[in-house]
Design an enzyme around this catalytic site. Structure first.
Site, PDB file in Angstrom:
ATOM      1  N   SER A 252    -120.599 -44.059   3.333  1.00  0.00           N
ATOM      2  CA  SER A 252    -121.417 -42.784   2.895  1.00  0.00           C
ATOM      3  C   SER A 252    -120.918 -42.143   1.595  1.00  0.00           C
ATOM      4  O   SER A 252    -119.885 -42.645   0.924  1.00  0.00           O
ATOM      5  CB  SER A 252    -121.184 -41.609   4.098  1.00  0.00           C
ATOM      6  OG  SER A 252    -120.153 -40.941   3.730  1.00  0.00           O
ATOM      7  N   LYS A 253    -121.927 -41.432   0.923  1.00  0.00           N
ATOM      8  CA  LYS A 253    -121.737 -40.781  -0.329  1.00  0.00           C
ATOM      9  C   LYS A 253    -120.008 -40.218  -0.145  1.00  0.00           C
ATOM     10  O   LYS A 253    -119.484 -40.091  -1.435  1.00  0.00           O
ATOM     11  CB  LYS A 253    -122.489 -39.855  -0.446  1.00  0.00           C
ATOM     12  CG  LYS A 253    -123.693 -40.467  -1.167  1.00  0.00           C
ATOM     13  CD  LYS A 253    -125.091 -39.670  -1.064  1.00  0.00           C
ATOM     14  CE  LYS A 253    -126.107 -40.300  -0.317  1.00  0.00           C
ATOM     15  NZ  LYS A 253    -127.125 -39.495   0.243  1.00  0.00           N
ATOM     16  N   ARG A 254    -119.773 -39.644   0.829  1.00  0.00           N
ATOM     17  CA  ARG A 254    -118.449 -39.103   0.904  1.00  0.00           C
ATOM     18  C   ARG A 254    -117.247 -40.085   0.365  1.00  0.00           C
ATOM     19  O   ARG A 254    -116.078 -39.586  -0.037  1.00  0.00           O
ATOM     20  CB  ARG A 254    -118.157 -38.512   2.341  1.00  0.00           C
ATOM     21  CG  ARG A 254    -119.097 -37.190   2.923  1.00  0.00           C
ATOM     22  CD  ARG A 254    -118.596 -37.054   4.204  1.00  0.00           C
ATOM     23  NE  ARG A 254    -118.936 -35.506   4.120  1.00  0.00           N
ATOM     24  CZ  ARG A 254    -118.204 -34.827   4.052  1.00  0.00           C
ATOM     25  NH1 ARG A 254    -116.976 -34.824   3.767  1.00  0.00           N
ATOM     26  NH2 ARG A 254    -118.414 -33.379   4.338  1.00  0.00           N
ATOM     27  N   ASP A 255    -117.576 -41.214   0.478  1.00  0.00           N
ATOM     28  CA  ASP A 255    -116.545 -42.316   0.366  1.00  0.00           C
ATOM     29  C   ASP A 255    -116.274 -42.395  -0.945  1.00  0.00           C
ATOM     30  O   ASP A 255    -115.108 -43.238  -1.366  1.00  0.00           O
ATOM     31  CB  ASP A 255    -116.861 -43.730   1.325  1.00  0.00           C
ATOM     32  CG  ASP A 255    -116.667 -43.661   2.597  1.00  0.00           C
ATOM     33  OD1 ASP A 255    -115.704 -43.094   3.307  1.00  0.00           O
ATOM     34  OD2 ASP A 255    -117.778 -43.825   3.337  1.00  0.00           O
ATOM     35  N   GLN A 256    -117.331 -41.929  -1.776  1.00  0.00           N
ATOM     36  CA  GLN A 256    -116.920 -42.295  -3.207  1.00  0.00           C
ATOM     37  C   GLN A 256    -115.486 -41.703  -3.587  1.00  0.00           C
ATOM     38  O   GLN A 256    -115.152 -41.958  -4.693  1.00  0.00           O
ATOM     39  CB  GLN A 256    -118.108 -41.419  -4.090  1.00  0.00           C
ATOM     40  CG  GLN A 256    -119.455 -42.259  -3.959  1.00  0.00           C
ATOM     41  CD  GLN A 256    -120.488 -41.462  -4.276  1.00  0.00           C
ATOM     42  OE1 GLN A 256    -120.387 -40.228  -4.187  1.00  0.00           O
ATOM     43  NE2 GLN A 256    -121.526 -42.166  -4.498  1.00  0.00           N
TER      44      GLN A 256
END
Length: 498
Positions: A252-256
RNA sequence: GCCCCCAUCGUCUAGAGGACUAGGACGUGGCCCUUUCAAGGCCAAAACAGGGGUUCGAAUCCCCUUGGGGGCACCA
């Protein structure tokens, strides 16, 4: 299983709530591959029924990203098509009609329970250890349209089972008692995903649905909707999700923010582009996650993949993205699949962006120097920094001095090299090599010592492409100037020390 | 908590009962090549989650356990 004789029509139906996610791109790719393999249509549909999560730039990014990957669509919001419009917000009337149809035929009902009541009900259910969900309070109240703000809910069968045949996993059976009377039409008059999806897939004559794993739980609900409408459900396949490299949950975007081995975790397609990956490498890479070419082949074109692509062969297990493999693959494409001109063209925007606008011609000259050395496009910047400016800066004069040499000897080497190169008629690479190797021998130096000194003098880099080719690209005049400057720099240092 | 899905080297995968001494790729380690860095060549370590069945025979079929994932909204 439910393979139909209908012409193949598949769709990618993203919600414009953010930029195109790499997982979404993979879903789009598999749909596209399938459509192209069967000579069918690939349709782009924008599912923008949630105005609260709507992101204005998202639709443009989704389309730009798909185009960048080469996943062209046959019908879509920008180009229209026989089953348009292709934006759900523009089809609201249709959903309302069919919601009414369901009510009239006893398959749906109006409900005016307040969000507060729903939350309270769920809380009580949770407290009792039951599965949270709507308690069907309004199911048999036969409420008319004149009740003010309300939603329309589906009247799910209370007993029995629903089996959905997934092309990848086989039959998946749910007990109907587990299924909810979920909302079809929201109080703002717009449909939920479930209604819009079923209505659109029907009227757009979708033959096969390929969507992410996370939708499995809604498949029986959709099956029941098709049944209520009396429509044939498209064949369906749930693609495995892509997991976070962190080891927890889906990507997810959080993994960026998650760093692994110092590498940034890329999530959105645009990030892959900005990081200097080639679209053809990304497509090749993505094709090999959840599906394999076979024959132990890792590198292939989409056309080659199409010939072998079968939904049945998709691996149902979720997987992480092997980013290391993408890096390698990108290198393969850079060194083996692009012509010099093509690579220069891909490189150019990165050079311009970095303030190193040396022009296409110079770039074409430089491409052979970096081709085997870079994994991503911006890597070339590190190798070719010496081309960006006329004047280079040697950070530390000591860098000029090679192992087992001293400042004096280095100055001598630089001067001798200057004389040798200056005396050349042209600046031919082989001639340079012959002369400089000869010089090293005469001076009792190893080739590496002389060349190392020159490398630093001419590029101000410890690491560079091979020296002779590098000097040829820099040009004789500039090379000589830089050698002089390096010698002077070293002399100054020596004087200073004395 | 309930429902559903999944399970081969560190990672991506091949494998659809005997051809498995489990193959490939990335990554990792070593050697070679070498003007630095690469690229290239050669070699190596590295997996069938566990337990029960079925069968003459199981990585392949069934069950259980464990582990991972997804879902349980007037979001998609």
């Amino acid at each position: 299983m439910s393979d139909t004789n209908r012409p193949v029509r598949v769709r990618f139906a993203p919600s414009p709530t953010g930029y195109l996610h790499i997982g979404g791109a993979r879903t789009a790719l598999f749909n596209w591959l399938f459509a192209r393999k069967h000579g069918g249509s690939f349709i782009l549909r924008i599912e923008d029924t949630d105005q609260s999560r709507y992101v204005p730039e998202a639709e443009d990014d989704i389309m730009a990203s798909l185009r960048w990957l080469g996943l062209n669509w046959d019908e879509g919001p920008d180009i229209g098509g026989k089953a348009g419009p292709y934006r759900q917000s523009e089809r609201a009337e249709l959903y309302r009609e069919w919601a009414d149809w369901l009510i009239e035929h006893g398959y749906a009902y109006r409900c005016n329970c307040s969000p507060e009541r729903l939350e309270k009900v769920r809380e009580e259910q949770r407290a009792r250890g039951e599965k949270p969900g709507y308690d069907r309070f309004c199911r048999d109240r036969n409420l008319g349209p004149d009740i003010g703000e309300h939603v329309v809910r589906f009247k799910m069968p209370l007993e029995g089972e629903t089996t959905v045949h997934d092309l990848i996993r086989g039959p998946i059976t749910f007990s109907n008692a587990e299924l909810q009377d979920l909302v079809l039409l929201k109080s703002d008059g717009l449909p939920t995903y479930h209604l819009a999806n079923v209505v659109d897939d029907h009227f757009m004559e979708i033959s096969h649905i390929m969507r992410a794993d996370e939708w499995i739980a809604t498949a029986p609900i959709h099956w029941q909707l098709y049944r209520a409408f009396g429509w044939e459900m498209p064949a369906i396949a749930h693609l495995p999700v892509i997991l976070s490299p962190s080891g927890h949950g889906k990507l997810s975007k959080r993994d960026q923010a998650f760093q692994e081995g110092g590498t940034k975790v890329l999530v959105q397609v645009r990030e892959f582009r900005e990081a200097g990956y080639l679209p053809e490498a990304v497509v090749n890479f993505l094709t090999n996650v959840g599906w394999a070419f076979g024959d132990d082949r890792e590198v292939f074109t989409p056309e080659e993949a199409m010939e072998r692509f079968e939904l049945e062969d998709i691996n149902p297990a979720p997987s992480k993205l092997p980013y290391d493999k993408l890096e390698w693959l990108n290198g393969v494409y850079i060194r083996e699949k692009l012509t010099t001109e093509e690579l220069a063209e891909r490189l150019e925007p990165f050079f311009v962006e970095a303030g190193c606008d040396i022009g296409r011609e110079k770039l074409i000259e430089a491409v052979p120097l970096v081709r085997n050395r870079i994994k991503t496009l911006p890597d070339a910047l590190d190798f070719l920094a010496f081309l960006c400016k006329d004047e280079i800066t040697i950070e530390d004069p000591q860098n000029l001095i090679q192992p087992k040499m001293d400042a004096q000897r280095t100055i001598e080497a630089l001067r001798a090299a200057y004389d040798t190169l200056a005396a050349m008629e042209g600046f031919d690479v082989e001639e340079q090599e012959r002369l400089l190797r000869g010089l090293a021998g005469e001076m009792g130096l190893k080739a590496g010592q002389l060349l190392g000194t020159l490398r630093e003098a001419v590029t101000a880099q410890k690491v560079s492409p091979p020296l002779f080719e590098t000097m040829a690209v820099i040009g004789k005049e500039t090379v000589l100037k830089r050698i002089v400057a390096a010698a002077e720099l070293l002399e100054k240092t020596v004087e200073h020390e004395n």
